[in-house]
Design a protein around this motif. Sequence first.
Motif, PDB file in Angstrom:
ATOM      1  N   ALA A  54      -1.700   6.494   0.357  1.00  0.00           N
ATOM      2  CA  ALA A  54      -1.520   5.357   1.268  1.00  0.00           C
ATOM      3  C   ALA A  54      -1.302   4.060   0.503  1.00  0.00           C
ATOM      4  O   ALA A  54      -0.561   3.175   0.942  1.00  0.00           O
ATOM      5  CB  ALA A  54      -2.743   5.242   2.168  1.00  0.00           C
ATOM      6  N   ASP A  55      -1.943   3.963  -0.664  1.00  0.00           N
ATOM      7  CA  ASP A  55      -1.815   2.744  -1.475  1.00  0.00           C
ATOM      8  C   ASP A  55      -0.550   2.737  -2.330  1.00  0.00           C
ATOM      9  O   ASP A  55      -0.307   1.772  -3.070  1.00  0.00           O
ATOM     10  CB  ASP A  55      -3.040   2.587  -2.377  1.00  0.00           C
ATOM     11  CG  ASP A  55      -4.303   2.311  -1.578  1.00  0.00           C
ATOM     12  OD1 ASP A  55      -4.168   1.883  -0.407  1.00  0.00           O
ATOM     13  OD2 ASP A  55      -5.404   2.530  -2.112  1.00  0.00           O
ATOM     14  N   GLY A  56       0.209   3.822  -2.259  1.00  0.00           N
ATOM     15  CA  GLY A  56       1.480   3.835  -2.992  1.00  0.00           C
ATOM     16  C   GLY A  56       1.553   4.805  -4.133  1.00  0.00           C
ATOM     17  O   GLY A  56       2.571   4.866  -4.821  1.00  0.00           O
ATOM     18  N   GLY A  57       0.484   5.606  -4.360  1.00  0.00           N
ATOM     19  CA  GLY A  57       0.520   6.571  -5.448  1.00  0.00           C
ATOM     20  C   GLY A  57       1.420   7.734  -5.096  1.00  0.00           C
ATOM     21  O   GLY A  57       1.006   8.689  -4.461  1.00  0.00           O
ATOM     22  N   GLY A  58       2.680   7.646  -5.457  1.00  0.00           N
ATOM     23  CA  GLY A  58       3.613   8.705  -5.159  1.00  0.00           C
ATOM     24  C   GLY A  58       4.198   8.612  -3.768  1.00  0.00           C
ATOM     25  O   GLY A  58       5.000   9.456  -3.356  1.00  0.00           O
ATOM     26  N   HIS A  59       3.843   7.542  -3.028  1.00  0.00           N
ATOM     27  CA  HIS A  59       4.334   7.410  -1.659  1.00  0.00           C
ATOM     28  C   HIS A  59       5.564   6.521  -1.670  1.00  0.00           C
ATOM     29  O   HIS A  59       5.540   5.420  -2.207  1.00  0.00           O
ATOM     30  CB  HIS A  59       3.249   6.799  -0.775  1.00  0.00           C
ATOM     31  CG  HIS A  59       3.416   7.125   0.652  1.00  0.00           C
ATOM     32  ND1 HIS A  59       3.200   8.380   1.161  1.00  0.00           N
ATOM     33  CD2 HIS A  59       3.806   6.355   1.712  1.00  0.00           C
ATOM     34  CE1 HIS A  59       3.416   8.387   2.463  1.00  0.00           C
ATOM     35  NE2 HIS A  59       3.791   7.157   2.798  1.00  0.00           N
ATOM     36  N   PRO A  60       6.682   6.945  -1.100  1.00  0.00           N
ATOM     37  CA  PRO A  60       7.900   6.147  -1.116  1.00  0.00           C
ATOM     38  C   PRO A  60       7.774   4.855  -0.342  1.00  0.00           C
ATOM     39  O   PRO A  60       7.114   4.801   0.693  1.00  0.00           O
ATOM     40  CB  PRO A  60       8.942   7.070  -0.458  1.00  0.00           C
ATOM     41  CG  PRO A  60       8.155   8.043   0.326  1.00  0.00           C
ATOM     42  CD  PRO A  60       6.840   8.199  -0.351  1.00  0.00           C
ATOM     43  N   LYS A  61       8.379   3.842  -0.850  1.00  0.00           N
ATOM     44  CA  LYS A  61       8.360   2.535  -0.179  1.00  0.00           C
ATOM     45  C   LYS A  61       9.620   2.332   0.634  1.00  0.00           C
ATOM     46  O   LYS A  61      10.633   2.913   0.343  1.00  0.00           O
ATOM     47  CB  LYS A  61       8.215   1.392  -1.222  1.00  0.00           C
ATOM     48  CG  LYS A  61       6.894   1.440  -1.972  1.00  0.00           C
ATOM     49  CD  LYS A  61       5.724   1.173  -1.080  1.00  0.00           C
ATOM     50  CE  LYS A  61       4.435   1.084  -1.834  1.00  0.00           C
ATOM     51  NZ  LYS A  61       3.261   0.880  -0.977  1.00  0.00           N
TER      52      LYS A  61
END
Length: 296
Positions: free
Chosen positions: A289-296
Amino acid sequence: MDLVRHLSFFVAVAEEGHFGDAAARLEMTQPPVSQGLRRLEKELGVTLIRRTSRGADLTSAGRELLPRARLLVDDAKRLSAEARRLADRADVLRWGAVLHLGAPLTAVCAQQVASATTDQDMVTEPASALVAQVIAGSLDVAVIDHPCVTGTLVADSVVRLPRWLVLPADHAAAGAARPRLRALTDLAVCLPPRAWNPPAHDQIVDGFREHGLDSAVRPVTSDTELVAAVAGGSAFGLTAHPELFAAVPSVRCASVSTDVTALRLRVIHKSPDHAAIAADVTAALRSEADGGGHPK
């Protein structure tokens, strides 16, 4: 006296009709079998086997008691087999996740579980079914959408993951950088069936209405059904993984400024023994959720 063991002597002699053959079947010598049968007869107070020159014959008491003896011996074998199965699976962690968690997030959870146990069993079910299985003890840990009725189960903190709109490529809102929800009033909204988790379903529908969107709801149970509905041009949906739709030419993904579309997740468990792994899975989801491996 080991009743089950001595009953197995009785069953073997009765079925073989000969002490020597029964001993061979039991992988023993004959004297212990004969002695064990005498102890059993003394314990029960009846003669079970009549010893003859030809071998061994059942007495009337033996004939009546043989079926029950077989049941007890067979039940003892099944009990031992089940105990061995449970012992072999002592290190298996049984966990589940909601069907709409998606493959990438499911993989994140599976990797976290694998780091804490030697083996795992995983199921995908609606939140209501997962809660029932954790309560019953058939699952150790489950990842469910929030809000959800969990009773007395322990639920870790809520993790919010952003979700993108999945739109028909030719819809006017598909070209906007951040389309407003009220611009989608001509489209139905694809959501998991309400029966899967009524509180979570109602929360998002109410959130849409607060933002001026009161669309008809079209239940979908998979990304395949979502793509079919959106590509048809009459519906939109939500996804935490827009990259999965990048290769589909008839749909577009767009982000929104409101968090009403967020996927809210909680990890639930029942036993203190599973508190640590539940916390680890929650941390892994929060990292996404904080952006670890999550596309923006």
